[in-house]
Design a protein around this motif. Structure first.
Motif, mmCIF file in Angstrom:
data_model
loop_
_atom_site.group_PDB
_atom_site.id
_atom_site.type_symbol
_atom_site.label_atom_id
_atom_site.label_comp_id
_atom_site.label_asym_id
_atom_site.label_seq_id
_atom_site.Cartn_x
_atom_site.Cartn_y
_atom_site.Cartn_z
ATOM 1 N N ARG A 159 7.645 7.766 -8.454
ATOM 2 C CA ARG A 159 6.323 7.587 -7.770
ATOM 3 C C ARG A 159 6.200 5.869 -7.844
ATOM 4 N N GLU A 160 7.245 5.080 -7.678
ATOM 5 C CA GLU A 160 6.937 3.068 -7.109
ATOM 6 C C GLU A 160 8.357 2.997 -6.993
ATOM 7 N N PRO B 51 12.996 2.956 -2.668
ATOM 8 C CA PRO B 51 11.228 3.347 -2.497
ATOM 9 C C PRO B 51 10.457 4.326 -3.053
ATOM 10 N N ALA B 52 9.180 4.538 -3.276
ATOM 11 C CA ALA B 52 8.980 5.473 -3.994
ATOM 12 C C ALA B 52 9.207 6.974 -2.833
ATOM 13 N N GLY B 53 9.129 8.370 -4.118
ATOM 14 C CA GLY B 53 9.438 9.111 -3.416
ATOM 15 C C GLY B 53 8.058 9.838 -3.338
ATOM 16 N N ALA B 54 7.293 9.660 -3.857
ATOM 17 C CA ALA B 54 5.800 9.889 -3.717
ATOM 18 C C ALA B 54 4.798 9.135 -4.216
ATOM 19 N N GLN B 55 3.519 9.551 -3.664
ATOM 20 C CA GLN B 55 3.171 8.562 -3.905
ATOM 21 C C GLN B 55 2.116 9.104 -4.667
ATOM 22 N N PRO B 56 0.972 7.626 -5.199
ATOM 23 C CA PRO B 56 0.244 8.060 -6.204
ATOM 24 C C PRO B 56 -0.892 8.769 -5.685
ATOM 25 N N ASP C 53 0.844 -1.235 0.119
ATOM 26 C CA ASP C 53 -0.203 -0.101 0.498
ATOM 27 C C ASP C 53 0.874 1.647 0.018
ATOM 28 N N PRO C 54 0.987 2.426 -1.313
ATOM 29 C CA PRO C 54 2.040 3.128 -1.394
ATOM 30 C C PRO C 54 1.299 4.443 -0.920
ATOM 31 N N ASP C 55 -0.167 4.045 0.084
ATOM 32 C CA ASP C 55 -0.316 5.059 1.185
ATOM 33 C C ASP C 55 0.163 4.411 3.043
ATOM 34 N N THR C 56 0.731 4.026 3.029
ATOM 35 C CA THR C 56 1.372 3.308 4.261
ATOM 36 C C THR C 56 2.032 4.988 4.659
ATOM 37 N N ARG C 57 1.579 5.322 6.318
ATOM 38 C CA ARG C 57 2.174 6.098 6.476
ATOM 39 C C ARG C 57 2.116 5.952 8.298
ATOM 40 N N ALA C 58 2.984 6.760 8.836
ATOM 41 C CA ALA C 58 2.556 6.615 10.431
ATOM 42 C C ALA C 58 3.444 7.431 11.375
ATOM 43 N N LEU C 59 1.035 8.141 11.007
ATOM 44 C CA LEU C 59 1.338 9.240 11.816
ATOM 45 C C LEU C 59 -0.223 8.808 12.419
ATOM 46 N N GLY C 60 -0.225 9.746 13.114
ATOM 47 C CA GLY C 60 -1.841 9.489 14.356
ATOM 48 C C GLY C 60 -1.421 10.989 15.492
ATOM 49 N N PRO C 61 -2.693 10.526 15.555
ATOM 50 C CA PRO C 61 -3.182 11.524 17.133
ATOM 51 C C PRO C 61 -2.476 11.185 18.070
ATOM 52 N N ILE C 62 -1.975 12.839 19.203
ATOM 53 C CA ILE C 62 -1.469 12.633 19.902
ATOM 54 C C ILE C 62 -1.960 11.571 21.466
ATOM 55 N N PRO C 63 -0.643 10.867 21.113
ATOM 56 C CA PRO C 63 -1.589 9.796 22.759
ATOM 57 C C PRO C 63 -2.242 9.623 23.910
ATOM 58 N N LYS D 48 11.062 11.101 5.703
ATOM 59 C CA LYS D 48 9.891 12.473 6.490
ATOM 60 C C LYS D 48 8.490 12.542 6.451
ATOM 61 N N ALA D 49 8.498 12.230 4.802
ATOM 62 C CA ALA D 49 6.701 11.641 4.544
ATOM 63 C C ALA D 49 5.736 10.993 4.528
ATOM 64 N N ARG D 50 6.514 10.220 5.295
ATOM 65 C CA ARG D 50 5.631 8.459 5.956
ATOM 66 C C ARG D 50 5.617 8.973 7.660
ATOM 67 N N ILE D 51 7.105 8.849 8.348
ATOM 68 C CA ILE D 51 6.937 8.823 9.413
ATOM 69 C C ILE D 51 7.248 10.589 9.787
#
Length: 798
Positions: A437-438, A412-417, A66-76, A384-387
């Motif tokens: 892109r991929e 790896p892809a440097g930018a997602q589709p 899944d190219p849009d996988t990111r590890a970002l989330g709300p404040i714990p 940085k774009a993902r984590i």
């Protein structure tokens, strides 16, 4: 009468000068080569957003289907300060408009006992220090470097760190009552690297680096320089970043440096600031020649690096394109790498409208169109774009990514589709840079994979490093003798950890051939520190070893190996044959098994190499043709009627000694072709150590008169009982203290002595000098020692 020149003497002078000139040239070349010596990455460790805590997990994340996988989330939930300042309105005074970032899953849990840290100190320590201890240990283990505390290995520690926000929760509205002596060592930047060196017993330089977002890459640069300069033989380099308080978040939002969505949109048209992230990472480094000579894994090679400053740019926090070009050129020169050979750059890539065009322009001027004709454009990416932007740990996060990429040969892809178009302020059609892109294969042959990585600090300090792959030569089939007996050793500081480690190793053994078993066993014997809870098994293949581990601990451990007696029979031919077999199975023992000396003396030399100090029994026992050692009331055969039994008998004897706690040195026991390899790392047994941000209302100071609780008659037994209870209380040892452990292993130190002295003074109403607490003394002996001190000071009959 004048005479002509002595032709022979003149010829000799010229020859001598030529020899001297050649020696000087050779010396200059040698020094020049050392100045630019490549440095091997031999081990890695990490804690990154998205639950990434192993190289395998990071690899899976980078190449996720899944190219849009990111590890970002709300404040714990437990970051109450961050949550309290959030407001979606931008520019609102005293608030942050960001409620998402790359947060770590668990920053409060820590195996304090493993590192000899008391609960009291662990609670006070910035979690960055705790996590750095763990990743430092794992990086060394993955590199096959056994950092025994007593050895004081020449390992340098270089750590990038920027924010230290945990300590602010100990003060609330002017109330400083929660600050104790551990507050300074738990919060100060200078203690971050020193903590690792102290806990692991390392003797190399220890430096904490704070250059803002370039901190950890600057730390790697310093580590490379220290290795080349001979200041250390190994180095740990990395960084840490945690988002624990609201101060920096509010400040960055007031300056509108952060993306409202919490994500860095590197090189994209809608880049609107950077997204923050947390992380901790470490690499273990060695000079490449040393790593190859000692059989350590070479995951990638740092060819060169450079650091500079923007100087008088257009603004203190504004990036400088010319300075970025300079630092990239300097790193290439240090690496002795041509600009055109760089195929990928892990860019700083914060995703800001101002920063991205400046960075891409600098890269193109040096590595792209500025490098002349290229076979393919330079691929760009930024994790940085993902984590998120890990700030002080951004550089190490990028280096860990590059190590995997260089080894895998995949970009790896440097930018997602779904990311939309690239930044229109960058002339993509006129430059020799591209953002893939991929995911795709690295252009060129494995031996030609070269990459750069940049990190630019808000402080103006810039860093760039050049890394390359290290193509492993096709390994010759390991000549492991048939029925070769492998000694597999495991140990831990906790029985639960030992059981967990055993399960992991059983899994790692699955499907291994003879060479794989030999390397795994060698790594666990020679590349690990050995602790008190032990397991040792002998087997001739992976299945046999796994079955033996699953069966649990054999009962034949030799519990007392202080005096080991070697007895040999009179049949020297039989012993000669046994020594020949040992040399064939274990080439590292060759210097002892040779032909110098009697067979008994040579066998004793073998045992000495393995850490077994023996006394040679007088005379020979003609009734027993082979050899044996006697220790702890047990007799362990080393050679029997057949010389070919010697390797098995030796490993079984060593297994019994190991299980009994003998301080063996097993690095010489490797089978032919055995090298350090990937093996399960220590399973830390973590507990939660966390101080909540919500502090109680400060109490109004009240004058208190301390009334001594001393009652007569006072005797040594009462003092001893009180000290036992109070020492556990000072260390916050909920389950009491193991009397047999050294004081340092339960977290005792000079601060503990001071706090304990104060407790005794308050309890008994006396003035005492600070109690003497030798950290190497077992707890039981220490308590008796302290009781004597208190009795002497108070005039109590002992």
């Amino acid at each position: 009468m004048a005479t002509g020149p002595d032709t022979a003497a003149l010829r000799q002078v010229i020859q001598d000068q030529l020899k001297l000139s050649r020696r000087l040239k050779d010396r200059v070349a040698e020094l020049e080569a050392r100045t630019h010596a490549p440095v091997a990455v031999v081990g890695t460790a990490m804690r990154l957003p998205g639950g990434i805590d192993t190289p395998e997990a990071y690899r899976t994340f980078l190449y996720a289907p899944d190219p849009d996988t990111r590890a970002l989330g709300p404040i714990p939930e437990d970051r109450t300060g961050l949550r309290s300042v959030y407001h979606p309105e931008r520019g609102k005074e005293g608030h942050s408009y960001v409620d998402r970032a790359g947060f770590l899953d668990d920053i409060a849990s820590f195996d304090a006992a493993f590192f000899g840290i008391s609960q009291r100190e662990a609670e006070t320590m910035d979690p960055q220090q705790r996590m750095l201890l763990e990743v430092a240990w794992e990086a060394l283990e993955r590199g096959g470097i056994a950092a025994r505390r007593q050895d004081r290995l020449p390992i340098g520690v270089f750590v990038g760190v920027m924010a230290s926000e945990y300590g602010r929760r100990f003060v609330h509205d002017g109330d400083y009552s929660r600050i104790d002596p551990y507050h300074s060592t738990g919060s100060g930047h200078c203690f971050v690297a020193g903590r690792i060196s102290y806990a692991l017993g390392l003797s190399g330089p220890a430096t904490s680096v704070d250059t803002a977002c370039s901190s950890s890459l600057v730390a790697i640069h310093q580590a490379v320089r220290a290795l080349r300069g001979g200041e250390c033989d190994y180095a740990l380099a990395g960084g840490a970043n945690l988002i624990l308080g609201p101060d920096l978040m509010v400040s960055l939002c007031q300056g509108e440096a952060l993306s409202p969505g919490g994500r860095s949109r590197s090189f994209l048209a809608d880049a609107d600031g950077y997204g923050r992230g947390e992380g901790v990472g470490m690499v273990a480094l060695m000079r490449l020649d040393d790593a190859l000579a000692q059989g350590h894994p070479v995951l990638a090679v740092v060819r060169g690096s450079a650091v500079n400053h923007d100087g008088a740019s257009s603004g203190f926090t504004v990036p400088s394109g010319p300075a970025q070009q300079e630092v990239i050129r300097a790193a290439l020169a240090d690496a002795r790498v041509a600009p055109g050979s760089v195929g990928y750059v892990e860019a700083h890539g914060t995703g800001t409208a101002l920063g991205d065009p400046i960075e891409v322009g600098a890269l193109d001027a040096v590595l792209g169109t500025g490098a002349g004709e290229r076979q393919a454009p330079v691929a760009l990416g930024s994790v940085k774009a993902r984590i998120g932007h890990l700030e002080a740990a951004a550089g190490i996060a990028g280096v860990l990514k590059l190590v995997l990429m260089l080894g895998d040969g995949t970009v790896p892809a440097g930018a997602q589709p779904g990311d939309g178009r690239l930044n229109p302020l960058i002339p993509w059609d006129r430059i020799a840079l591209t953002v893939p892109r991929e995911a795709g294969p690295w252009a060129g042959a494995p031996e030609e994979r070269t990459a750069g990585i940049s990190a630019f600090g808000l402080s103006g300090t810039n860093a760039h490093a050049v890394l390359s792959s290290y193509p492993q030569a096709p390994a010759a089939p390991a000549d492991v003798p048939a029925d070769h007996p492998e000694l597999l050793t495991l140990s831990a500081k906790d029985p639960r950890a030992l059981a967990e480690l055993s399960e992991r190793v059983q899994e790692a053994l699955t499907g291994l051939d003879a060479a794989g078993v030999a390397s795994l066993s060698h790594t666990l014997r020679a590349g690990r520190v050995h602790f008190g809870h032990r397991l040792a098994v002998v087997g001739t293949d992976a299945a046999a070893l796994a079955d033996a581990l699953a069966a649990g601990q054999p009962a034949d451990g030799v519990r007392s190996a202080d005096r080991v007696v070697l007895e040999t029979g009179a049949d020297t031919a039989l012993l000669d044959g046994a020594l020949t077999e040992l040399a064939r199975h274990f080439p590292g023992l060759g210097e002892a098994t040779g032909t110098e000396g009697t067979p008994a003396a040579r066998l004793r030399a073998v045992l000495t190499l393995l850490g077994v100090k023996t006394t040679l029994a007088p005379g020979g026992d003609t009734a027993a043709p082979g050899a044996r050692i006697t220790a702890g009331g047990q007799s362990l055969p080393l050679a029997g009627d057949a010389p070919e039994d010697a390797p098995r008998l030796l490993t079984e004897a060593l297994a019994a000694l190991y299980r009994g706690g003998a301080p063996l040195r097993l690095d010489r026991l490797g089978a032919p072709g055995a090298v350090f390899t990937d093996a399960p790392t220590y399973p830390f047994q973590r507990k939660r150590f966390w101080i909540e941000e919500t502090a109680p209302e400060p109490a109004h100071p009240v004058a208190v008169t301390v009334t001594p609780t001393r009652t007569a008659p006072l005797d040594r037994a009462e003092i001893g009982a009180y000290l036992t209870t109070e020492l556990a209380a000072v260390l916050k040892a909920d389950c009491g203290l193991d009397p047999d452990l050294p004081f340092s292993d339960v977290g005792g130190d000079s601060f503990t002595a001071m706090l304990l002295t104060k407790s005794v003074e308050q309890k008994y109403g006396v003035d005492l000098p600070t109690l003497d607490c030798p950290v190497e003394m077992p707890v039981a002996e220490l308590l008796a020692h302290l009781s004597d001190q208190v009795c002497d000071a108070m005039g109590v009959h002992k």
